[in-house]
Enzyme design. Structure first.
Site, PDB file in Angstrom:
ATOM      1  N   HIS A  34     -21.960 -16.411  -6.457  1.00  0.00           N
ATOM      2  CA  HIS A  34     -22.207 -15.549  -6.314  1.00  0.00           C
ATOM      3  C   HIS A  34     -22.104 -14.272  -7.019  1.00  0.00           C
ATOM      4  CE1 HIS A  34     -17.844 -15.364  -4.650  1.00  0.00           C
ATOM      5  NE2 HIS A  34     -18.083 -16.236  -3.536  1.00  0.00           N
ATOM      6  N   GLY A  36     -19.295 -12.144  -6.743  1.00  0.00           N
ATOM      7  CA  GLY A  36     -17.554 -11.888  -6.986  1.00  0.00           C
ATOM      8  C   GLY A  36     -17.946 -12.837  -8.094  1.00  0.00           C
ATOM      9  N   HIS A  37     -18.369 -14.595  -8.246  1.00  0.00           N
ATOM     10  CA  HIS A  37     -18.094 -14.834  -9.303  1.00  0.00           C
ATOM     11  C   HIS A  37     -18.147 -14.008 -11.280  1.00  0.00           C
ATOM     12  CE1 HIS A  37     -17.770 -18.129  -6.759  1.00  0.00           C
ATOM     13  NE2 HIS A  37     -17.152 -18.716  -6.823  1.00  0.00           N
ATOM     14  N   SER A 186     -17.770 -15.201  -0.356  1.00  0.00           N
ATOM     15  CA  SER A 186     -16.908 -16.913  -0.411  1.00  0.00           C
ATOM     16  C   SER A 186     -18.403 -17.605  -0.508  1.00  0.00           C
ATOM     17  CB  SER A 186     -16.180 -16.993   0.277  1.00  0.00           C
ATOM     18  OG  SER A 186     -15.750 -18.201   0.717  1.00  0.00           O
TER      19      SER A 186
HETATM   20  P1  AMP Z   1     -14.100 -20.936  -6.619  1.00  0.00           P
HETATM   21  O1  AMP Z   1     -15.511 -21.285  -7.036  1.00  0.00           O
HETATM   22  O2  AMP Z   1     -13.958 -20.445  -4.517  1.00  0.00           O
HETATM   23  O3  AMP Z   1     -12.868 -21.348  -6.804  1.00  0.00           O
HETATM   24  O4  AMP Z   1     -13.443 -19.246  -7.365  1.00  0.00           O
HETATM   25  C1  AMP Z   1     -13.747 -19.288  -8.718  1.00  0.00           C
HETATM   26  C2  AMP Z   1     -13.457 -17.717  -9.220  1.00  0.00           C
HETATM   27  O5  AMP Z   1     -13.279 -16.513  -8.294  1.00  0.00           O
HETATM   28  C3  AMP Z   1     -11.824 -17.512  -8.652  1.00  0.00           C
HETATM   29  O6  AMP Z   1     -10.626 -17.075  -9.075  1.00  0.00           O
HETATM   30  C4  AMP Z   1     -11.562 -16.617  -7.237  1.00  0.00           C
HETATM   31  O7  AMP Z   1     -10.589 -15.834  -6.812  1.00  0.00           O
HETATM   32  C5  AMP Z   1     -12.768 -15.867  -7.531  1.00  0.00           C
HETATM   33  N1  AMP Z   1     -13.654 -15.802  -6.754  1.00  0.00           N
HETATM   34  C6  AMP Z   1     -14.404 -15.775  -5.304  1.00  0.00           C
HETATM   35  N2  AMP Z   1     -14.262 -15.185  -4.851  1.00  0.00           N
HETATM   36  C7  AMP Z   1     -14.493 -13.767  -4.929  1.00  0.00           C
HETATM   37  C8  AMP Z   1     -15.004 -12.824  -4.886  1.00  0.00           C
HETATM   38  N3  AMP Z   1     -15.377 -12.186  -3.458  1.00  0.00           N
HETATM   39  N4  AMP Z   1     -14.361 -12.045  -5.986  1.00  0.00           N
HETATM   40  C9  AMP Z   1     -13.618 -11.672  -7.031  1.00  0.00           C
HETATM   41  N5  AMP Z   1     -13.505 -12.600  -7.420  1.00  0.00           N
HETATM   42  C10 AMP Z   1     -14.260 -14.543  -6.538  1.00  0.00           C
END
Ligand code: AMP
Length: 317
Positions: A34, A36-37, A186
């Site tokens: 998304h 965020g990533h 998320s």
């Molecule tokens: P994940 O795929 O959930 O393991 O997340 C991968 C990376 O993306 C991790 O470093 C998370 O902290 C970061 N991340 C997830 N959601 C967000 C967000 N809303 N804003 C910024 N970084 C994010």
């Protein structure tokens, strides 16, 4: 953008890039990407010559009754998004390549850090995180690794991992990207109904409310009763919103120990709740300098503008 599927190919590629003088930025993810990533990918691109994104749903960080099987997966969509965001390589290994045939015995662990906050409710989770991050950092060998402050405990633990294993890679914390309502983006938000998603904005409201009360007390030079303020917000989320609050706490950002007096240091106001069956976590980082000045990081909106914190009354009106 090229897709790399095995650790040996990834290692060879990193070696070649380094030999030609290129710096490598790394963004580890579990996919279902998304905004965020993608903000992490964009930051990596600003700092490094070459950006590698990994997509690996790491089985060892999921508990027995957690959502490993239903975790959203769409590698075609993810690879398109990575490419659009400017990634150069997508590293997408199999569990077998990373862990072998289930005879895995390596465990990288911080026993004292991994049992606090989320670790209390997800036994073994952070051992899975530290183990996979030790492996990924060793395979990709990046100069900088970009991770979200959204997973604040994870970020601190991985920073500690890199330091304690003498890994020459800077672990850079990036701001949490939020929806308009304040809800942190998320991959798990897709599990929620529309109503649950609207309610979930209250998590941001409670973090904001606590922070505003803290700022007010410091401004007026009044004693801030941290425990009372925490209890008030936890009650709002539990009884007012119907969430199951696992924790709502003000802690040291590095040790995760509860903090009950205002002093200089790096802190997090952080929470984890169950909204129905969806587990949501969020936090703000709050730094206080020796002069008592506060710096709050509440994240950014999808356009990368700093998020304004509002009291609960302001959010509702
Ligand atoms: P994940 O795929 O959930 O393991 O997340 C991968 C990376 O993306 C991790 O470093 C998370 O902290 C970061 N991340 C997830 N959601 C967000 C967000 N809303 N804003 C910024 N970084 C994010």
């Amino acid at each position: 953008m090229e897709i790399i599927e095995t650790p040996s190919q990834m290692k060879a590629l990193s070696k070649t890039q380094k030999e030609s003088g290129k710096s490598i930025g790394f963004v580890p993810t579990m996919g279902a990407l998304h905004v965020g990533h993608l903000s992490l990918v964009k930051r990596a691109k600003q700092v490094c010559d070459v950006v590698v994104v990994s997509v690996f749903v790491n089985p060892t960080q999921f508990g027995k009754n957690e959502d490993l099987d239903k975790y959203p997966r769409d590698i075609v969509k993810d690879s398109n998004l990575c490419e659009l965001a400017g990634a150069d390589y997508l590293f997408h290994p199999s569990a077998n390549d990373i862990y072998g045939n289930g005879e895995e015995s390596l465990l990288v662990s911080f026993p004292e850090l991994s049992n606090k906050l989320c670790g209390k409710f997800r036994p073994g989770h952070f051992d899975g995180v530290t183990t996979i991050m030790a492996k990924l950092l060793s395979i990709v060998s990046p100069d900088s690794c970009f991770m979200g402050k959204k997973d604040g405990q994870q970020l601190s633990i991985v920073q500690r991992l890199a330091r304690d294993l003498f890994i020459s890679c800077e672990i850079i914390g990036c701001p949490t990207v939020r929806e308009k309502s304040g809800l942190a983006l998320s991959s798990r938000n897709s599990y929620m109904s529309e109503k649950q998603r609207a309610d979930a904005g209250q998590i941001f409201a409670s973090l904001s409310n606590f922070t505003i009360e803290l700022l007010k007390a410091i401004d007026l030079d009044e004693k801030f009763k941290i425990q009372e303020a925490l209890d008030l917000e936890a009650k709002h989320l539990q009884s007012g919103c119907g969430f199951e609050v696992q924790y709502f706490d003000f802690v040291d950002r590095n040790t995760f120990e509860p903090v009950r007096e205002i002093k200089a240091g790096e802190f997090m106001i952080c929470t984890a709740v169950l909204n129905g069956t969806t587990r949501l976590i969020d936090n703000f980082t709050i730094n206080i300098n020796e002069a008592g000045k506060l710096q709050v990081d509440a994240g950014v909106d999808e356009m990368d503008n700093p998020f304004t914190i509002l009291s609960r009354e302001e959010v509702q009106s």
